[in-house]
Design a protein around this motif. Structure first.
Motif, PDB file in Angstrom:
ATOM      1  N   ASP A   1       0.829  -1.198   0.000  1.00  0.00           N
ATOM      2  CA  ASP A   1       0.000   0.000   0.000  1.00  0.00           C
ATOM      3  C   ASP A   1       0.861   1.244   0.000  1.00  0.00           C
ATOM      4  O   ASP A   1       2.072   1.179   0.223  1.00  0.00           O
ATOM      5  CB  ASP A   1      -0.949   0.021   1.198  1.00  0.00           C
ATOM      6  N   ALA A   2       0.232   2.350  -0.244  1.00  0.00           N
ATOM      7  CA  ALA A   2       0.848   3.669  -0.111  1.00  0.00           C
ATOM      8  C   ALA A   2      -0.286   4.591   0.344  1.00  0.00           C
ATOM      9  O   ALA A   2      -1.089   5.043  -0.474  1.00  0.00           O
ATOM     10  CB  ALA A   2       1.455   4.146  -1.417  1.00  0.00           C
ATOM     11  N   ILE A   3      -0.372   4.788   1.657  1.00  0.00           N
ATOM     12  CA  ILE A   3      -1.442   5.608   2.226  1.00  0.00           C
ATOM     13  C   ILE A   3      -0.809   6.705   3.067  1.00  0.00           C
ATOM     14  O   ILE A   3      -0.037   6.418   3.981  1.00  0.00           O
ATOM     15  CB  ILE A   3      -2.414   4.757   3.069  1.00  0.00           C
ATOM     16  N   ASP A   4      -1.114   7.938   2.744  1.00  0.00           N
ATOM     17  CA  ASP A   4      -0.577   9.079   3.480  1.00  0.00           C
ATOM     18  C   ASP A   4      -1.344   9.227   4.787  1.00  0.00           C
ATOM     19  O   ASP A   4      -2.575   9.374   4.764  1.00  0.00           O
ATOM     20  CB  ASP A   4      -0.709  10.349   2.636  1.00  0.00           C
ATOM     21  N   PRO A   5      -0.662   9.179   5.937  1.00  0.00           N
ATOM     22  CA  PRO A   5      -1.373   9.255   7.219  1.00  0.00           C
ATOM     23  C   PRO A   5      -1.991  10.623   7.496  1.00  0.00           C
ATOM     24  O   PRO A   5      -2.921  10.726   8.292  1.00  0.00           O
ATOM     25  CB  PRO A   5      -0.298   8.919   8.254  1.00  0.00           C
ATOM     26  N   VAL A   6      -1.503  11.662   6.841  1.00  0.00           N
ATOM     27  CA  VAL A   6      -2.054  13.000   7.074  1.00  0.00           C
ATOM     28  C   VAL A   6      -3.266  13.243   6.184  1.00  0.00           C
ATOM     29  O   VAL A   6      -4.336  13.630   6.658  1.00  0.00           O
ATOM     30  CB  VAL A   6      -0.982  14.087   6.852  1.00  0.00           C
ATOM     31  N   THR A   7      -3.116  13.008   4.895  1.00  0.00           N
ATOM     32  CA  THR A   7      -4.235  13.271   3.981  1.00  0.00           C
ATOM     33  C   THR A   7      -5.237  12.120   3.949  1.00  0.00           C
ATOM     34  O   THR A   7      -6.359  12.294   3.486  1.00  0.00           O
ATOM     35  CB  THR A   7      -3.726  13.494   2.545  1.00  0.00           C
ATOM     36  N   ARG A   8      -4.795  10.955   4.411  1.00  0.00           N
ATOM     37  CA  ARG A   8      -5.624   9.740   4.373  1.00  0.00           C
ATOM     38  C   ARG A   8      -5.999   9.351   2.948  1.00  0.00           C
ATOM     39  O   ARG A   8      -7.061   8.795   2.700  1.00  0.00           O
ATOM     40  CB  ARG A   8      -6.881   9.904   5.220  1.00  0.00           C
ATOM     41  N   LEU A   9      -5.121   9.634   2.015  1.00  0.00           N
ATOM     42  CA  LEU A   9      -5.327   9.289   0.616  1.00  0.00           C
ATOM     43  C   LEU A   9      -4.278   8.266   0.213  1.00  0.00           C
ATOM     44  O   LEU A   9      -3.176   8.245   0.755  1.00  0.00           O
ATOM     45  CB  LEU A   9      -5.190  10.535  -0.266  1.00  0.00           C
ATOM     46  N   GLY A  10      -4.611   7.424  -0.748  1.00  0.00           N
ATOM     47  CA  GLY A  10      -3.645   6.444  -1.216  1.00  0.00           C
ATOM     48  C   GLY A  10      -4.324   5.223  -1.804  1.00  0.00           C
ATOM     49  O   GLY A  10      -5.442   5.304  -2.306  1.00  0.00           O
ATOM     50  N   TRP A  11      -3.643   4.106  -1.700  1.00  0.00           N
ATOM     51  CA  TRP A  11      -4.162   2.869  -2.274  1.00  0.00           C
ATOM     52  C   TRP A  11      -3.674   1.665  -1.478  1.00  0.00           C
ATOM     53  O   TRP A  11      -2.709   1.749  -0.735  1.00  0.00           O
ATOM     54  CB  TRP A  11      -3.735   2.730  -3.747  1.00  0.00           C
ATOM     55  N   SER A  12      -4.361   0.552  -1.676  1.00  0.00           N
ATOM     56  CA  SER A  12      -3.982  -0.714  -1.063  1.00  0.00           C
ATOM     57  C   SER A  12      -4.330  -1.837  -2.029  1.00  0.00           C
ATOM     58  O   SER A  12      -5.399  -1.811  -2.653  1.00  0.00           O
ATOM     59  CB  SER A  12      -4.722  -0.914   0.260  1.00  0.00           C
TER      60      SER A  12
END
Length: 151
Positions: free
Chosen positions: A85-96
C-alpha cells in the motif's frame, strides 16, 4: 512525532481498482507484506518484491519460515496473501492492493538467475531461495477524498 490529520477531515471513499491497475501499483511499490500459515497460525513478514509477468517474486534465506513452508510445494504451492500500500497518514489518501494466490519455490535455473539479477534483497543475509506467487485473486482499492456531509 507524526503529523496528525485534521479532526474535521471528511471521510474517504474506497474506489475498487481494476486488476491491471492494482498490479501496476503493486509493481511500483518498494515492499509489501506476505501472509502465510505456520503451524495453523497466520504469519506476516515484510519483504521487498518484484513483479515479473504478473508474478510476484521474493527472495528468502535458509532459515526463513516462508522458505520452510514452501519447500517441496513446487506442484501444489501454498496459499498466501500479499499486501502492499501507499497511504498518506495525514491526507488519508492512497491505495492498497491485496493478492491471494499460491506461492511456490522457484527451482528452474534460468528463472532463478533472472530473478536474482533483477531483485536485490534489502536484508543483509544470504538470500539463496526464491519464491514466486501467482496472483489468483487481486483486490485493490484507492482511498479518495469523500464529499463533506451536508449540514
Amino acid at each position: 512525532m507524526r503529523p496528525r490529520p485534521p479532526a474535521d477531515a471528511p471521510p474517504r471513499e474506497l474506489v475498487p481498482l481494476e486488476r491491471a491497475e492494482a498490479l501496476r501499483l503493486l509493481a511500483g511499490a518498494p515492499f509489501g507484506r506476505i501472509v502465510f500459515t505456520v503451524r495453523a497460525l497466520p504469519a506476516i513478514r515484510p519483504v521487498n518484491h518484484l513483479l515479473v509477468d504478473d508474478t510476484i517474486v521474493i527472495r528468502t534465506h535458509d532459515g526463513a519460515a516462508l522458505t520452510a513452508v514452501t519447500a517441496g510445494s513446487e506442484e501444489t504451492g501454498v496459499v498466501v496473501a500479499y499486501e502492499a500500500d501507499a497511504i498518506d497518514p495525514v491526507t488519508r489518501l492512497g491505495w492498497s492492493v491485496v493478492v491471494t494466490g499460491f506461492a511456490r519455490p522457484v527451482t528452474d535455473p534460468a528463472l532463478l538467475a533472472r530473478y536474482r539479477a533483477l531483485l536485490s534483497p534489502w536484508v543483509n543475509a544470504s538470500m539463496d531461495h526464491t519464491v514466486a506467487i501467482q496472483p489468483d485473486l487481486v483486490a485493490g482499492y484507492r482511498l479518495i477524498a469523500g464529499k463533506a456531509a451536508a449540514s
